[in-house]
Design an enzyme around this catalytic site. Structure first.
Site, PDB file in Angstrom:
ATOM      1  N   ALA A  67      -0.975  -4.035  11.217  1.00  0.00           N
ATOM      2  CA  ALA A  67      -0.647  -4.235  12.719  1.00  0.00           C
ATOM      3  C   ALA A  67       0.824  -3.931  12.475  1.00  0.00           C
ATOM      4  CB  ALA A  67      -0.310  -5.816  13.631  1.00  0.00           C
ATOM      5  N   ILE A  78       1.020  -1.186   0.029  1.00  0.00           N
ATOM      6  CA  ILE A  78       0.167  -0.230   0.129  1.00  0.00           C
ATOM      7  C   ILE A  78       0.859   0.978   0.040  1.00  0.00           C
ATOM      8  CG2 ILE A  78      -1.979  -1.304   0.979  1.00  0.00           C
ATOM      9  CD1 ILE A  78      -1.232   0.025   3.719  1.00  0.00           C
ATOM     10  N   GLY A  79       1.965   1.269  -0.390  1.00  0.00           N
ATOM     11  CA  GLY A  79       2.950   2.201  -1.081  1.00  0.00           C
ATOM     12  C   GLY A  79       4.168   1.699   0.429  1.00  0.00           C
ATOM     13  N   ALA A  96      14.877  -7.911  12.627  1.00  0.00           N
ATOM     14  CA  ALA A  96      13.598  -6.978  12.095  1.00  0.00           C
ATOM     15  C   ALA A  96      13.187  -6.783  12.371  1.00  0.00           C
ATOM     16  CB  ALA A  96      13.761  -6.502  10.336  1.00  0.00           C
ATOM     17  N   THR A 139       6.661  -6.401   6.872  1.00  0.00           N
ATOM     18  CA  THR A 139       8.374  -7.177   6.837  1.00  0.00           C
ATOM     19  C   THR A 139       8.398  -8.112   7.966  1.00  0.00           C
ATOM     20  OG1 THR A 139       9.095  -5.033   6.066  1.00  0.00           O
ATOM     21  CG2 THR A 139      10.418  -6.177   7.944  1.00  0.00           C
ATOM     22  N   SER A 175       6.695  -2.753   1.027  1.00  0.00           N
ATOM     23  CA  SER A 175       6.478  -4.142   1.876  1.00  0.00           C
ATOM     24  C   SER A 175       7.356  -5.175   0.566  1.00  0.00           C
ATOM     25  CB  SER A 175       5.461  -4.970   2.036  1.00  0.00           C
ATOM     26  OG  SER A 175       4.657  -4.846   0.622  1.00  0.00           O
ATOM     27  N   GLU A 207       3.711   1.861  11.700  1.00  0.00           N
ATOM     28  CA  GLU A 207       3.213   2.487  12.504  1.00  0.00           C
ATOM     29  C   GLU A 207       3.659   3.839  13.319  1.00  0.00           C
ATOM     30  OE1 GLU A 207      -1.223   0.694  13.666  1.00  0.00           O
ATOM     31  OE2 GLU A 207       0.320  -0.999  13.273  1.00  0.00           O
TER      32      GLU A 207
END
Lengths: 287, 788
Positions: free
Chosen positions: B545, B504-505, B742, B549, B508, B747
């Site tokens: 959430a 979604i930009g 990672a 990644t 990912s 968020e």
């Protein structure tokens, strides 16, 4: 309503002929006309007159003791013009706060006047600088022009004294007297692409700490751009002192008639008037 | 066939390359931590990306929806006859035409097309499909609707009064949802306290402002299969939900996601416009495209959850936190979407950001006739952090401790399990705190600003600090929190990664490609990521959430490792070396020790493909994180890892106007490990600006159920000159479960900004403002003590 006739005259004469028939929308930069018609606020009329090709409406010239600004002058052209920058620095400065670069390249000074927004960015300095508007019409087969002071031309939100068949052809501003100081302030909630919560223009002759020929213009605090005549009266002919400055700031606070809307409350607009007029006068006093 | 001679090669010996005079050595190199341009960047920057708005299918019609003009009313009559008669109109539908429709949403309280009653200004009551958007628009104007107004509920207090009008019959008290959580005994905690504070914080409506407005294209094939071009963040969950709403077999729904122009949580739920477009496609047997205008996007999209949060906290004189009680009241709006469930996240911050021995939390979401709230980046955490971090400053001041020392004393350490059952296997919280305090020169400035508060200067300078805890290893709230990956490699060593994860930009696909490249020793340009078609990609729970990644990264790593093992086994067989002595670098099989090039990967793959025992390299992997479902008391280790961040913000407050200028933001983020440095910097900078808008400029103004500023002119996003300078440090705690160490970060950067700004304004002026946003007028009023 759907547009039925579209005209793009090259000469003022032709444009006035079309306007004489009435029921026409005038298109210059389109930065107000297009969004207002799109939103349904001001539908396009049956006749759409694009005045953009009329050379007589362009150019900025010094004539006698005044600068004549063609109605089609864009905000960008106005800002870059040497005569404007020299004589009316606050007008050039107001352009800097005017919407975005793209809109400044398209929007015209004549359009900004005729849109008559209570928050019109260029109107505040022009009113402080004693601008008059030049109107043309062709009532009896020949072109006639007359002028009227900007302050009486602007009536209310979106309303002017432009009569049917008339076209605003130029704005004329007298060359300032020697010793004139000018100040402009626009308060929006962000530095770009904002509509004024308040705007203030100040022009006055300062001689040995005394102000005369005081002109104050206020934007976004009344149905039309207004002169701060009560504040002017407090200042006219007086020496600037902290007490006088406070008195003037209070007069500005009291004489405006703002509304509450999504941008600011009337209370806050009055507070800003007080605080900003005060800061402006302190700045004039100190420099 | 140029390939034929190679096809006969069954064994490849090292001397081949040497004989050909191309012997070379390839050093081991890593992509991890490098600055890698996003795969979608060139097309997006040059305007070539084709969003759903740019798509048109042959024979397509345009759908438009008629929305209610009343906030709460009975529909007495709808007459669509004039609209149906308009040339170019193919269908006009109302609830009557779709008796098979079923309610949608988290509580199934929301019919796509409302039949007899509307509960908000956005309610959908009829829809048109026509040859052009203009005809559809004209047809809407011909639909006659007769309403009978019902008493409206504009705020939570009114809605909770006994005898208030009931908005949904199944909830006679208007309470849409409640949550209760506790650990320890707050009565005991309060008894042990030397200081106790209770404050109420008021958080406002904001909306996502995705640059790509909402839209969908629905198209049925002749056999009844549904193709949906959708912007959803959760395609597999939505297949099931669409099937329920429409009463069809989920197996017959295929969802394709064209590049999505912004998500931020807004596309986590199904909204009525989507089934309505499907109804129109079904009625007309033509593809139907339905796209919002920007004004509709403002009026109809979900908002961030507005919350009234009352927080009671206590501490001992030595700086030990004793208890925390929180009560939140949520304006649910007319229907229940994900916003009502943000307490899941709010309670984590209340219970576990700092060590709190006793904690109690109660929340109520109440139906009103206002717009309804969905999920939005941070999911309740901005609201919770705003309250908790202001209390941390307030308590520190009361007990005479510096705010940094007080936080450090109560901050979580690695290895701790909180009262809520969250287990912090990696935790860089204290490093984050110390780093931002030092880089921002926080303590010196904080003390200096307090000393300057009484001076008569117009401009006041302040610094504020806040920290956050958020899930960083998925969130096990669905039966599975997993993601599948398929990797295939063609005869030219081009790798295709089919991942369940949606883009979604956020970047990912670039990180997933990078992790695969790292395993397979191929350059970034040798990888294509396919991630937008439910008939191709394996299952994934969705993009939410901050999980992609971590979860999709681990899944991709698993598939890539299987491919690597297979390649090395083939290479071992072909060359006679042991697989452990070989490595993959720059698209070449090399000797692991010396880096000596042995054979190009493409050549090896062709030798595998065109051999007698012909085979291809194709692998699959499904990753399920080792996290737990919460029990009925909301306890459990819900994420496989947790992310931490601290931010210090420096502001200048103009006391003449109330303008707050955000000058600089120092951030320290425990991200586990940096994978794509360019990507993570961009994500953090973007998040800071989103948080800045929440703190300073953005507000969806809702009066009597009506959105008053549905345009960018009056809904103020932050513009370029307002963006502060940023100083971001990454704390690499190397999470043991994370892909290459990672953790999730999507968020995190937005969460602390409003809280740190609140503390900075207090530091500058001595005035604490507990209501957002900090617009000039709101701040000026607070400084003058004049309420609206």
């Amino acid at each position: 309503m759907t547009v039925e006739h579209y005209y793009a005259p090259k000469h003022l004469d032709e444009a006035l002929e079309v306007l004489r028939a009435g029921n026409a929308t005038i298109l210059a930069g389109g930065t107000d006309v297009m969004p207002q018609s799109e939103s349904g606020k001001t539908p396009l009329r049956k006749t759409l007159v694009n005045i953009r090709r009329i050379a007589e409406l362009t150019g900025i010239r010094l004539a006698k003791n005044e600068v004549r600004i063609g109605a089609l002058t864009t905000i960008s052209e106005m800002m870059a013009n040497d005569l404007i920058r020299k004589h009316f620095p606050i007008l050039a400065e107001s352009g800097d706060h005017f919407a975005s670069e793209q809109i400044r390249n398209a929007g015209t000074l004549g359009g900004n006047v005729c849109n008559a927004s209570p928050a019109g960015d260029t109107l505040v300095p022009m009113l402080a600088l004693d601008a008059v508007v030049e109107l043309a019409a062709k009532p009896n087969g020949s072109v006639e022009t007359h002028t009227t002071p900007l302050g009486s031309f602007l009536v209310g939100p979106g309303k002017t004294r432009r009569a049917q068949g008339e076209l605003l052809v130029a704005i004329r501003i007298p060359v300032p007297p020697a010793g004139q100081v000018q100040r402009f302030f626009k308060f929006g909630t962000r530095p770009a692409l904002d509509i004024s919560a308040i705007a203030i223009g100040l022009a006055a002759v300062k001689t040995k700490g005394v102000l005369s020929h005081v002109r104050l213009a206020y934007g976004a605090v009344a149905p039309a751009i207004m002169r701060g005549s009560k504040t002017e009266a407090v200042l006219e002919g007086k020496r600037l002192t902290p007490e006088l400055i406070e008195q003037a700031a209070q007069a500005a606070h009291d004489e405006v008639k703002p509304i509450s809307d999504v941008r600011a409350s009337d209370w806050y607009r009055r507070e800003l008037m007080h605080n900003i007029v005060k800061r402006m006068l302190i700045d004039v006093h100190e420099h | 066939m140029g390939i034929a001679p190679e096809a006969q090669v069954e064994t490849i010996a090292p001397h081949e390359a040497r004989d050909a005079g191309t012997a070379r050595t390839i050093e081991k190199d890593s992509l991890i931590g490098k600055r890698i341009a996003k795969l979608d960047a060139p097309d997006k920057a040059s305007g070539k990306t084709r969003y759903i708005h740019d798509m048109n299918l042959p024979g397509q019609l345009h759908g438009k929806i008629l929305h209610s003009t009343r906030v709460h009313a009975l529909i007495k009559r709808i007459d669509t006859s004039k609209a149906k008669a308009l040339p170019g109109v193919h269908a006009v539908i109302t609830a009557e035409d779709v008796p098979y429709q079923r309610p949608l949403g988290v509580s199934k309280d929301h019919m796509p097309l409302k039949g007899d009653r509307v509960r908000s200004m956005r309610d959908e009551i009829a829809a048109v499909a026509a040859d052009t958007p203009e005809i559809a628009e004209a047809a809407l104007k011909l639909i006659e609707v007769e309403y009978e107004d019902l008493p409206p509920l504009y705020n939570v207090a009114e809605a909770m009064k006994p005898g208030a009008p009931v908005l949904h019959d199944q909830k006679p008290d208007n309470v849409a949802m409640t949550f209760d959580y506790s650990h320890g005994d707050v009565v005991q905690g309060e008894a042990e306290s030397d200081v106790v504070f209770e404050d109420t914080f008021k958080l406002h409506y904001v909306t996502h402002c995705c640059m790509g407005v909402s839209g969908v294209i629905a198209d049925f094939d002749s056999a009844g299969g549904l193709m949906l071009y959708s912007q959803t963040q959760v395609p597999f969950l939505h297949k099931r939900e669409f099937a329920e709403i429409l009463g069809i077999d989920p197996g017959r729904i295929r969802i394709v996601q064209p590049p999505i122009g912004g998500g931020f949580g807004s596309k986590l739920d199904i909204y009525p416009f989507e089934p309505i477009a499907i109804f129109l496609a079904k009625a007309t047997r033509r593809p139907v495209k339905l796209i919002f205008s920007r004004e509709q996007e403002f009026r109809i999209s979900p908002t961030r959850q507005p919350v009234l949060l009352t927080l009671r906290s206590g501490a001992k004189k030595d700086g030990t936190l004793t208890f925390r009680t929180a009560t939140t009241l949520h304006d649910n709006g007319a229907y229940t979407s994900w916003g009502a469930t943000t307490p899941f996240v709010i309670m984590q911050t209340i219970s576990s950001l700092y060590r709190v021995p006793h904690c109690k939390y109660h929340t109520t979401a109440v139906y009103t006739n206002n717009p309804y709230a969905g999920s939005f980046r941070g999911y309740g955490n901005l609201q919770a952090t705003f309250a908790v971090e202001q209390h941390m400053d307030k308590i520190a001041e009361a007990i005479g401790m510096d705010p940094l020392a007080f936080r450090l004393k109560n901050a979580q350490d690695p290895g701790e399990t909180t009262g809520q059952g969250m287990h912090f296997k990696s935790c860089g919280f204290k490093d984050c705190l110390r780093t931002v305090a030092e880089r921002g020169d926080y303590l010196r400035k904080h003390a200096e600003n307090i000393a300057n508060q009484a001076k008569p200067e117009r401009y006041k300078r302040g610094v504020g600090m806040a920290s956050m805890l958020h899930v960083g290893g998925g969130a096990k709230i669905y039966p599975s929190d997993g993601c599948g990956t398929i990797v295939k490699i063609d005869d030219f060593a081009h790798v295709t990664v089919m991942t369940g994860a949606s883009e979604i930009g956020q970047g990912s696909e670039t990180v997933i490609a990078q992790l695969v490249c790292e395993e397979l020793g191929v350059p970034m340009e040798a990888v294509t990521v396919v991630n937008n078609d439910t008939d191709v990609k394996p299952w994934d729970v969705g993009v939410h959430a901050s999980r992609t990644t971590f979860i999709a990264g681990n899944s991709a790593l698993g598939a890539a490792r299987k491919a690597r093992d297979k390649i090395l086994a083939v290479a071992a067989k072909a060359t006679g070396y042991d697989a452990s002595a070989l490595d993959l670098r720059q698209g070449t099989i090399v000797m692991a020790g010396t880096g000596e090039a042995i054979v190009p990967l493409a050549k090896l793959l062709r030798s595998l493909h065109f051999s007698e025992k012909a085979d291809l390299v194709m692998t699959t992997h499904y990753y399920e994180p080792p996290s737990e479902h919460q029990d009925k008391g909301f306890k459990g280790d819900v994420s496989a890892a947790y992310a931490w961040a601290s931010q210090v913000i420096e502001v200048v407050v103009d006391t003449d106007t109330g303008i707050v200028k955000m000058e600089k933001v120092w951030g320290a983020h425990d991200v586990g490990r940096v994978l794509n440095r360019l990507g993570i910097e961009g994500q953090i900078e973007g998040g800071v600006v989103m948080g800045q808008g929440y703190a300073l400029t953005e507000e969806l103004i809702v009066e009597d159920g009506v959105v008053k500023n549905p345009a960018f002119r009056d809904y103020k996003l932050v513009t370029a000159p307002e963006i502060p300078e940023m100083d971001v440090t990454f704390i690499e705690s190397m999470d043991g479960e994370g892909p290459r160490g990672a953790k999730g970060v999507g968020e995190a950067p937005a969460i602390c900004i409003a809280a740190a700004t609140a503390n900075a304004i207090y530091n500058a002026t001595g005035v604490r403002i507990q209501t957002l946003p900090y617009t000039p007028e709101n701040v000026y009023r607070a400084l003058k003590g004049v309420n609206r």
